[in-house]
Design a protein around this motif. Structure first.
Motif, short mmCIF file in Angstrom:
data_model
loop_
_atom_site.label_atom_id
_atom_site.label_comp_id
_atom_site.label_asym_id
_atom_site.label_seq_id
_atom_site.Cartn_x
_atom_site.Cartn_y
_atom_site.Cartn_z
N GLY A 27 0.79 -1.23 0.00
CA GLY A 27 0.00 0.00 0.00
C GLY A 27 0.82 1.27 0.00
N GLY A 28 0.13 2.39 0.06
CA GLY A 28 0.77 3.70 -0.02
C GLY A 28 1.38 4.16 1.28
N ILE A 29 2.24 3.35 1.84
CA ILE A 29 2.86 3.67 3.13
C ILE A 29 4.29 4.17 2.95
CG2 ILE A 29 1.42 1.99 4.34
CD1 ILE A 29 3.88 0.15 4.44
N LYS A 30 4.82 4.73 4.01
CA LYS A 30 6.21 5.20 4.00
C LYS A 30 6.98 4.43 5.05
CE LYS A 30 5.20 9.67 2.17
NZ LYS A 30 5.10 11.07 2.27
N VAL A 31 8.14 3.93 4.64
CA VAL A 31 9.06 3.26 5.55
C VAL A 31 10.23 4.21 5.72
CG1 VAL A 31 10.55 1.26 5.90
CG2 VAL A 31 8.33 0.97 4.78
N GLY A 32 10.53 4.57 6.95
CA GLY A 32 11.55 5.56 7.25
C GLY A 32 12.97 5.07 6.98
N ASN A 33 13.93 5.85 7.42
CA ASN A 33 15.36 5.55 7.27
C ASN A 33 15.83 4.65 8.41
OD1 ASN A 33 15.61 7.32 5.01
ND2 ASN A 33 15.71 9.04 6.43
N ASN A 34 16.86 3.85 8.11
CA ASN A 34 17.50 3.00 9.13
C ASN A 34 16.49 2.04 9.77
OD1 ASN A 34 19.94 4.56 8.75
ND2 ASN A 34 18.89 6.15 9.92
N VAL A 35 15.80 1.28 8.93
CA VAL A 35 14.75 0.37 9.38
C VAL A 35 15.12 -1.06 9.04
CG1 VAL A 35 12.34 -0.31 8.98
CG2 VAL A 35 12.93 2.10 9.20
N ASN A 36 14.87 -1.97 9.99
CA ASN A 36 14.99 -3.40 9.76
C ASN A 36 13.58 -3.99 9.79
OD1 ASN A 36 17.88 -3.73 9.68
ND2 ASN A 36 17.84 -3.22 11.85
N ILE A 37 13.24 -4.74 8.76
CA ILE A 37 11.94 -5.40 8.69
C ILE A 37 12.20 -6.89 8.77
CG2 ILE A 37 9.89 -5.80 7.27
CD1 ILE A 37 10.36 -2.97 6.09
N GLY A 38 11.65 -7.52 9.81
CA GLY A 38 11.91 -8.92 10.07
C GLY A 38 11.30 -9.86 9.05
N ALA A 39 11.82 -11.08 9.04
CA ALA A 39 11.32 -12.10 8.13
C ALA A 39 9.83 -12.32 8.34
CB ALA A 39 12.08 -13.41 8.34
N ASN A 40 9.11 -12.42 7.24
CA ASN A 40 7.67 -12.69 7.21
C ASN A 40 6.80 -11.59 7.81
OD1 ASN A 40 7.80 -15.19 5.82
ND2 ASN A 40 8.52 -16.12 7.71
N ALA A 41 7.36 -10.44 8.11
CA ALA A 41 6.56 -9.33 8.62
C ALA A 41 5.62 -8.84 7.52
CB ALA A 41 7.46 -8.18 9.08
N VAL A 42 4.47 -8.34 7.92
CA VAL A 42 3.53 -7.75 6.98
C VAL A 42 3.34 -6.29 7.38
CG1 VAL A 42 1.19 -7.82 6.02
CG2 VAL A 42 2.38 -9.95 6.57
N VAL A 43 3.90 -5.40 6.58
CA VAL A 43 3.89 -3.97 6.89
C VAL A 43 2.77 -3.30 6.11
CG1 VAL A 43 5.27 -1.85 6.90
CG2 VAL A 43 6.40 -4.07 7.21
N VAL A 44 1.78 -2.76 6.83
CA VAL A 44 0.63 -2.13 6.20
C VAL A 44 0.40 -0.70 6.72
CG1 VAL A 44 -0.56 -4.26 5.58
CG2 VAL A 44 -0.95 -3.24 7.84
N LYS A 45 1.28 -0.25 7.63
CA LYS A 45 1.21 1.11 8.17
C LYS A 45 2.59 1.74 8.09
CE LYS A 45 -2.52 0.19 11.40
NZ LYS A 45 -2.94 0.14 12.79
#
Length: 169
Positions: free
Chosen positions: A131-149
């Motif tokens: 979706g139309g979300i923003k992921v900031g700087n210096n971010v780690n997204i874990g395995a199998n995470a679902v980012v919707v915000k």
């Protein structure tokens, strides 16, 4: 040229992991050809006369690596596909510098809106960013995470839906 910066960053990642990687090793490792094909598709898509070559590069990436990266997606320097199998990225995605993706990552569109990614992001295997979300700087997204915000700067997120588990200063 972006591809040389991508490859240099991949070498830097391997060296930080203690691998002491030569550029030859970087060329022969998983994901390098997929990264090159993505950059070629991106380059060709800027010129109408070369647009068929963009789709050919994209098709080769799908055939050889099982990944689909939209020809109009834009990633800045230091984009690394660590393991390209199963990676799907929408054409409208915009990413900053130093983004690393593991296998089976999906960065996709929802209702015509795609994510925007900041700088210095690691995305673990199987993660989904939708979706139309923003992921900031210096971010780690874990395995199998679902980012919707939206994800703020300097955090680690995990889970379904993704939630912050660590804040870095």
């Amino acid at each position: 040229m972006k591809i040389t910066k991508d490859l240099s960053r991949k070498q830097e990642i391997y060296n930080n992991d203690g691998a002491n990687a030569s550029m030859l090793k970087v060329f022969l490792t998983d994901g390098t050809l997929a990264n090159v094909l993505y950059r070629l598709a991106s380059f060709f898509s800027r010129f109408k006369i070369l647009f068929p070559l963009a789709f050919l590069s994209q098709w080769l990436n799908k055939l050889l690596h099982g990944c689909v990266i939209g020809v109009n997606s834009k990633f800045d320097d230091g984009f690394v596909l660590a393991h390209p199998i199963g990676v799907v990225i929408n054409s409208k995605v915009v990413g900053g510098k130093n983004i690393t993706l593991e296998s089976s990552v999906v960065i996709g569109d929802e209702k015509g809106k795609s994510p925007t990614l900041g700088d210095n992001i690691f995305i673990g295997a199987g993660a989904k960013i939708i979706g139309g979300i923003k992921v900031g700087n210096n971010v780690n997204i874990g395995a199998n995470a679902v980012v919707v915000k939206d994800v703020p700067d300097n955090v680690t997120v995990v889970g379904i839906p993704a939630r912050i588990i660590k804040k870095d200063s």
